[in-house]
Motif scaffolding. Sequence first.
Motif, mmCIF file in Angstrom:
data_model
loop_
_atom_site.group_PDB
_atom_site.id
_atom_site.type_symbol
_atom_site.label_atom_id
_atom_site.label_comp_id
_atom_site.label_asym_id
_atom_site.label_seq_id
_atom_site.Cartn_x
_atom_site.Cartn_y
_atom_site.Cartn_z
ATOM 1 N N VAL A 16 -71.181 10.151 -38.297
ATOM 2 C CA VAL A 16 -70.093 10.688 -37.446
ATOM 3 C C VAL A 16 -69.526 11.998 -38.063
ATOM 4 O O VAL A 16 -69.062 12.957 -37.539
ATOM 5 N N TYR A 17 -69.475 12.003 -39.505
ATOM 6 C CA TYR A 17 -68.790 13.057 -40.276
ATOM 7 C C TYR A 17 -70.162 13.852 -41.158
ATOM 8 O O TYR A 17 -70.850 13.069 -41.453
ATOM 9 N N LEU A 25 -74.040 24.368 -39.576
ATOM 10 C CA LEU A 25 -73.795 25.527 -38.930
ATOM 11 C C LEU A 25 -74.414 26.815 -38.726
ATOM 12 O O LEU A 25 -75.090 26.960 -37.899
ATOM 13 N N LYS A 26 -74.592 26.932 -39.970
ATOM 14 C CA LYS A 26 -75.477 28.103 -40.346
ATOM 15 C C LYS A 26 -76.736 28.134 -39.720
ATOM 16 O O LYS A 26 -77.504 28.985 -39.273
ATOM 17 N N ASP A 50 -79.993 12.082 -37.275
ATOM 18 C CA ASP A 50 -79.237 11.384 -38.324
ATOM 19 C C ASP A 50 -77.646 11.420 -38.135
ATOM 20 O O ASP A 50 -76.785 10.974 -38.469
ATOM 21 N N CYS A 51 -77.186 12.702 -37.656
ATOM 22 C CA CYS A 51 -75.822 13.275 -37.706
ATOM 23 C C CYS A 51 -75.481 13.738 -36.533
ATOM 24 O O CYS A 51 -75.803 14.710 -35.831
ATOM 25 N N LEU A 52 -74.427 12.638 -35.929
ATOM 26 C CA LEU A 52 -73.986 12.782 -34.608
ATOM 27 C C LEU A 52 -73.382 14.233 -34.371
ATOM 28 O O LEU A 52 -72.931 14.854 -33.473
ATOM 29 N N MET A 57 -72.231 19.591 -32.576
ATOM 30 C CA MET A 57 -72.083 21.193 -32.894
ATOM 31 C C MET A 57 -73.461 22.042 -32.150
ATOM 32 O O MET A 57 -73.263 23.045 -31.727
ATOM 33 N N TYR A 58 -74.364 21.504 -32.277
ATOM 34 C CA TYR A 58 -75.603 22.199 -31.709
ATOM 35 C C TYR A 58 -75.597 22.366 -30.241
ATOM 36 O O TYR A 58 -75.423 23.816 -29.835
ATOM 37 N N HIS A 59 -75.082 21.166 -29.546
ATOM 38 C CA HIS A 59 -74.927 21.464 -27.997
ATOM 39 C C HIS A 59 -73.651 22.345 -27.776
ATOM 40 O O HIS A 59 -73.925 23.159 -26.647
#
Length: 93
Positions: A16-17, A25-26, A50-52, A57-59
Amino acid sequence: MHASASTGENKEYKKVYCEHHTECLKKIQAVLDGEASEAEKEHFRENMDDCLHCIKMYHLEKCVKEALQAKVDKRLCPDNLIATIKSKLNIIS
């Protein structure tokens, strides 16, 4: 138990984190801009399993990029404007 990545199923547990938020992000931006290397793309795909937080962020980044592209009016810059800018910057063509 985790589902196999090759079957396209999501794993039961996702982070979640993201402890690498800035770096991720980059990479997300590079992937969306088509500037990511193959290694970055592979890391991106593995991380997205693995990372929600990174999935969200991607969406979000993808939606922002698509919204901006829809609003941009793509036109050629007039030659006289290019010449004026170049002359003010002391650039010789």
